[in-house]
Design a protein around this motif. Sequence first.
Motif, PDB file in Angstrom:
ATOM      1  N   ARG A  82       0.795  -1.230   0.000  1.00 40.19           N
ATOM      2  CA  ARG A  82       0.000   0.000   0.000  1.00 40.19           C
ATOM      3  C   ARG A  82       0.825   1.275   0.000  1.00 40.19           C
ATOM      4  O   ARG A  82       0.279   2.365  -0.097  1.00 40.19           O
ATOM      5  CB  ARG A  82      -0.950  -0.014   1.206  1.00 40.19           C
ATOM      6  CG  ARG A  82      -2.049  -1.035   1.063  1.00 40.19           C
ATOM      7  CD  ARG A  82      -3.003  -1.002   2.243  1.00 40.19           C
ATOM      8  NE  ARG A  82      -2.440  -1.607   3.415  1.00 40.19           N
ATOM      9  CZ  ARG A  82      -2.704  -2.836   3.852  1.00 40.19           C
ATOM     10  NH1 ARG A  82      -3.542  -3.583   3.171  1.00 40.19           N
ATOM     11  NH2 ARG A  82      -2.143  -3.317   4.931  1.00 40.19           N
ATOM     12  N   GLU A 138      -3.484  -5.267  -2.151  1.00 40.86           N
ATOM     13  CA  GLU A 138      -3.749  -4.010  -1.445  1.00 40.86           C
ATOM     14  C   GLU A 138      -4.641  -4.229  -0.223  1.00 40.86           C
ATOM     15  O   GLU A 138      -4.743  -3.353   0.633  1.00 40.86           O
ATOM     16  CB  GLU A 138      -4.370  -2.972  -2.393  1.00 40.86           C
ATOM     17  CG  GLU A 138      -5.810  -3.221  -2.802  1.00 40.86           C
ATOM     18  CD  GLU A 138      -5.911  -4.168  -3.981  1.00 40.86           C
ATOM     19  OE1 GLU A 138      -4.871  -4.723  -4.399  1.00 40.86           O
ATOM     20  OE2 GLU A 138      -7.033  -4.362  -4.492  1.00 40.86           O
ATOM     21  N   THR A 172      -1.819   6.285  -1.266  1.00 44.42           N
ATOM     22  CA  THR A 172      -2.116   4.904  -0.888  1.00 44.42           C
ATOM     23  C   THR A 172      -2.215   4.124  -2.190  1.00 44.42           C
ATOM     24  O   THR A 172      -3.055   4.431  -3.033  1.00 44.42           O
ATOM     25  CB  THR A 172      -3.464   4.812  -0.149  1.00 44.42           C
ATOM     26  OG1 THR A 172      -3.433   5.712   0.951  1.00 44.42           O
ATOM     27  CG2 THR A 172      -3.714   3.409   0.355  1.00 44.42           C
ATOM     28  N   SER A 209      -3.292   1.196  -4.321  1.00 49.54           N
ATOM     29  CA  SER A 209      -4.294   0.136  -4.214  1.00 49.54           C
ATOM     30  C   SER A 209      -4.250  -0.805  -5.402  1.00 49.54           C
ATOM     31  O   SER A 209      -5.270  -1.352  -5.804  1.00 49.54           O
ATOM     32  CB  SER A 209      -5.684   0.764  -4.093  1.00 49.54           C
ATOM     33  OG  SER A 209      -5.701   1.679  -3.029  1.00 49.54           O
ATOM     34  N   GLU A 212     -13.023   8.051  -8.215  1.00 45.07           N
ATOM     35  CA  GLU A 212     -13.303   8.251  -6.802  1.00 45.07           C
ATOM     36  C   GLU A 212     -14.499   9.183  -6.601  1.00 45.07           C
ATOM     37  O   GLU A 212     -15.431   8.904  -5.858  1.00 45.07           O
ATOM     38  CB  GLU A 212     -12.047   8.846  -6.149  1.00 45.07           C
ATOM     39  CG  GLU A 212     -11.950   8.679  -4.668  1.00 45.07           C
ATOM     40  CD  GLU A 212     -11.843   7.221  -4.254  1.00 45.07           C
ATOM     41  OE1 GLU A 212     -12.907   6.662  -3.955  1.00 45.07           O
ATOM     42  OE2 GLU A 212     -10.741   6.657  -4.240  1.00 45.07           O
ATOM     43  N   SER A 231     -13.367   3.732  -3.959  1.00 41.74           N
ATOM     44  CA  SER A 231     -12.838   3.107  -2.735  1.00 41.74           C
ATOM     45  C   SER A 231     -13.947   2.442  -1.925  1.00 41.74           C
ATOM     46  O   SER A 231     -13.776   1.349  -1.400  1.00 41.74           O
ATOM     47  CB  SER A 231     -12.128   4.146  -1.861  1.00 41.74           C
ATOM     48  OG  SER A 231     -10.975   4.605  -2.495  1.00 41.74           O
ATOM     49  N   LEU A 232     -15.071   3.120  -1.862  1.00 41.96           N
ATOM     50  CA  LEU A 232     -16.194   2.579  -1.109  1.00 41.96           C
ATOM     51  C   LEU A 232     -16.749   1.319  -1.771  1.00 41.96           C
ATOM     52  O   LEU A 232     -17.311   0.446  -1.120  1.00 41.96           O
ATOM     53  CB  LEU A 232     -17.285   3.653  -1.007  1.00 41.96           C
ATOM     54  CG  LEU A 232     -18.146   3.687   0.247  1.00 41.96           C
ATOM     55  CD1 LEU A 232     -17.297   3.619   1.498  1.00 41.96           C
ATOM     56  CD2 LEU A 232     -18.999   4.940   0.251  1.00 41.96           C
ATOM     57  N   ARG A 282     -15.114  -1.028  -2.787  1.00 45.06           N
ATOM     58  CA  ARG A 282     -14.362  -2.200  -2.298  1.00 45.06           C
ATOM     59  C   ARG A 282     -14.911  -2.716  -0.972  1.00 45.06           C
ATOM     60  O   ARG A 282     -14.461  -3.734  -0.463  1.00 45.06           O
ATOM     61  CB  ARG A 282     -12.912  -1.823  -2.023  1.00 45.06           C
ATOM     62  CG  ARG A 282     -12.104  -1.499  -3.216  1.00 45.06           C
ATOM     63  CD  ARG A 282     -10.620  -1.472  -2.834  1.00 45.06           C
ATOM     64  NE  ARG A 282      -9.863  -1.002  -3.960  1.00 45.06           N
ATOM     65  CZ  ARG A 282      -9.562   0.266  -4.152  1.00 45.06           C
ATOM     66  NH1 ARG A 282      -9.917   1.162  -3.274  1.00 45.06           N
ATOM     67  NH2 ARG A 282      -8.897   0.629  -5.225  1.00 45.06           N
ATOM     68  N   ASN A 283     -15.822  -1.978  -0.377  1.00 44.14           N
ATOM     69  CA  ASN A 283     -16.198  -2.267   1.009  1.00 44.14           C
ATOM     70  C   ASN A 283     -16.583  -3.726   1.233  1.00 44.14           C
ATOM     71  O   ASN A 283     -17.230  -4.358   0.404  1.00 44.14           O
ATOM     72  CB  ASN A 283     -17.367  -1.364   1.420  1.00 44.14           C
ATOM     73  CG  ASN A 283     -17.582  -1.372   2.910  1.00 44.14           C
ATOM     74  OD1 ASN A 283     -16.639  -1.536   3.669  1.00 44.14           O
ATOM     75  ND2 ASN A 283     -18.830  -1.220   3.329  1.00 44.14           N
ATOM     76  N   THR A 284     -16.156  -4.230   2.372  1.00 42.90           N
ATOM     77  CA  THR A 284     -16.488  -5.597   2.748  1.00 42.90           C
ATOM     78  C   THR A 284     -17.055  -5.573   4.155  1.00 42.90           C
ATOM     79  O   THR A 284     -16.895  -4.604   4.884  1.00 42.90           O
ATOM     80  CB  THR A 284     -15.231  -6.487   2.789  1.00 42.90           C
ATOM     81  OG1 THR A 284     -14.249  -5.845   3.598  1.00 42.90           O
ATOM     82  CG2 THR A 284     -14.683  -6.725   1.406  1.00 42.90           C
ATOM     83  N   ARG A 327      -4.756  10.264  -2.374  1.00 44.17           N
ATOM     84  CA  ARG A 327      -5.468   9.895  -3.596  1.00 44.17           C
ATOM     85  C   ARG A 327      -5.039  10.707  -4.814  1.00 44.17           C
ATOM     86  O   ARG A 327      -5.082  10.230  -5.921  1.00 44.17           O
ATOM     87  CB  ARG A 327      -6.982  10.102  -3.404  1.00 44.17           C
ATOM     88  CG  ARG A 327      -7.644   9.123  -2.466  1.00 44.17           C
ATOM     89  CD  ARG A 327      -7.733   7.736  -3.059  1.00 44.17           C
ATOM     90  NE  ARG A 327      -8.488   6.827  -2.203  1.00 44.17           N
ATOM     91  CZ  ARG A 327      -7.966   6.114  -1.211  1.00 44.17           C
ATOM     92  NH1 ARG A 327      -6.680   6.192  -0.949  1.00 44.17           N
ATOM     93  NH2 ARG A 327      -8.719   5.305  -0.484  1.00 44.17           N
TER      94      ARG A 327
END
Lengths: 564, 330
Positions: A405, A434, B64, B66, B96, B102-103, B105-107, B285
Amino acid sequence: MGTPKPEELIQKIDLTPQWPGWMDTPTEIKPGNFCWGAKAKDLDGIGFPNPREWNPGEEDWKLPENWKEIVIEGLRERLEKYRTLKVFMDICVRCGACADKCHFFLGSGDPKNMPVLRAELLRSIYRREFTTAGKILGKFAGARELTMDVFKEMWYYFFQCTECRRCSVFCPFGIDTAEITIIGRELLNLLGCNIAWITGPVNNCYHKGNHLGLEPHAIMSSLEYMIDDIEEYTGVKVEPTFNRKGAEILFITPSGDLFADPGTFTCMGYLLMFHELGLDYTWSTYASEGGNFGFFTTNEMAKRLNYKMYAEAKRLGVKWIIGGECGHMWRVLNQYMDTWNGPADFLEVPVSPITGTRFDNAKQLKMIHAVEFTADLIKNNKLKLDPSRNDHLTVTYHDSCNTARGMGFMDEPRYVINSVCNNFFDMPENTIREQTFCCGSGSGLNASENMDLRMKGGLPRANAVKYVNEKHGVNLLANICAIDRAALTSSMDYWVPGVAVAGVHELVANAMVFKGQGKRTVDLRGEDIPGMEEEEEAEEAAESIAVQEPQEEAAGAAGEEGSE
Amino acid sequence: MGLGFSLVAVLTLVLIALGGVGGANLQYLFGVIIPYAAIATFIVGFTLKVLGWAKVPVPFRIPTTSGQMKSFPWINHDKFDNPDTTGQVVGRMLLEVLLFRSLFRNTKTELRDGPRLAYGSDKWLWLAGLAFHWSFLVIVLRHLRFFFADVPVLVQAIEGLDGFLQVGAPLLYITDVVIISAVTYLFIRRVIIPQVRYISLPADYFPLFLILGIAITGVLMRYFIRIHVVGIKELAMGLVTLKPVVPEGIGVLFYIHMFIVSTLRMYFPFSKLMHMGGVFLSPTRNLANNNRRQRHENPWNYDVKVHTYEAYEDEFREKMKESGLPVEKE
């Protein structure tokens, strides 16, 4: 240490926070979850404030009377220096996407380990001191007074964050808890409140060149042990040089690899490979540390330690630098080094003397990753490999937080592993690349007095290893990080006994076929390689085929991964 | 605590407008003065906040990453998750800002027996967030019809699309349904997901209730309670041309709507809602991961105290010589 058994530790995890709310829940500094305080002699040695003997478990932390003013002024100064901090203090919407992404939260259930709350610890102070709403509305605006308890709470939780950045991947605004923790720790440092496990190595590194405090002769004798072992196990006599002016390449790796297993095996891997290639390279006893624990204290200290790399490269007159397998080392090199201590105009753009590949991606830094170097060698068929020598291993790969990351270095190590091992299985996708989970002990937390915390934090990673261990019979966890090699070994023993830990270059060297090698029936650990004892002759006959084919497959495999 | 406090606060706002217009006949205050003050606060506050962020330096380039970085030609580069050029950064930012990459990817992580940590895809937050923000934008654009003598073609097109279901009279706008559903979902998840409830502050409930209040009063005016639309347009045109007039008989509901909107505008620059501007300035970002190739300057970089090789050799010279290490000074 009275670390509870895995079953006991698990039973205590409750991911549902209990009321009252976090501001009304005082923090208890629990044994097993914190590290000893920074020692006076270490703070003194590096010129840090407030050197004294203190114990975080005791009431009195021996802080100066104006401690609060120091923290607030420190925060003000940093709000003017780091846009990250300023923006991250203002824009969190508390959507909760980060909440269950932290390994410490998942392993402990402590709600203050939710990344959002870790940041709120500092944010609440920021609101109180720097926003109008916070000054007027107080708690209703999420603001609170900085008290000694609040200060201790910040200390406790900023040393329960490994700066792994996993939460930052999921945050819709890229809020990076690592950045909050890094700056939070800077504030704590203003009062001499770091931990012994970090400031000790920093003091060592500053004066002696490496975290372990190995003096020049000790570095050499460490390597001499390895040289003897290498000769015994492979019949190859490697001859590394030290502090040699005029070498083409300076090689710097974390000092952990000089000292303790299984890092030493990785180090033996480098020694063997560089020797086999006839690489014109040198070690340095002055710049004998790849890692940078200074990064876990202050930006300034990190820069002070990092200075040695370019300084030594210049003194020795090398052309460029190779860096060994280490996680935070590469975050620092990739994202900070040139800005701090560059530009290194006296160096040249790295060109592999073996393949002729020019590393334009590192043309400013003049430093490349050892795995990058090796991947290029393999791609160009410059290493004679017999991956069947690793057939007794079923391997998975742990992406280090920092290389994943803080760099995006993911396919290179997989390509190398797939080239030197025939049995490779990745862990589930939510736990790699990542989304990789921290070993649980990064950012200077790999002490022994906080073993409970480390095992909790190590749970998510270990759990994913357990999954491939049960499903595919994985028995080796490969990685490219010195802290991982130490920390994952403990974590595997605790959570998934039977899984060994190794650096990538150990696997590379074990698969290499050396010029004029003796009979090699053992690996770099001196352990018998199953299947190699009896059928050596038959195997040698089959070798020429084996050397060719697996490489093709490996290339295909890496290609597929990349296209996902 | 936060929930009740915020709900009471918003209901109080409604009552203030109701009393102010319905009781005290303060149409000019609620129709002209407060809206002007609100828009001025919004513009000035927003600008100052963004300028405040922008003037703070970005000492280090710390995106970051990713995805896979740019590496060898034979390794696939994840261009938008690990951008190497400004163009790719723009791509990452667009994904974005427009799609909440990014959201996405939420788990959701659960600790099950075994123990086994299980990770399930959890796209609801992403979906509700996206639905809410996009419908809000469309609704704002639709409102432009009040500020132009001739409704712009673009606005008409948006209205046409928004009403494509062709049901009801007046035509039902899908965004009206979507925004109320999405905000309701965002509210409910804040209350029922224990971790999210635990981290929630009054400042999290308050804007939700404000927006819900705006949407509900808007929907009431459009579909259920007759209001004087021509009068509203007259008022809006007066405001935008700086010749404010307050037509008779607009109806108190409109003033309530307008007052909550004004509150939102005034509250905006001082709240978490500034993520609207902040998302563009987030250094993790909006920077390329190309430090090894391109220099990044820290404007406040300063010299630090270092331990030089000379000092090191001075300390260890004898030991170095004994070990056969070369030294600079004999």
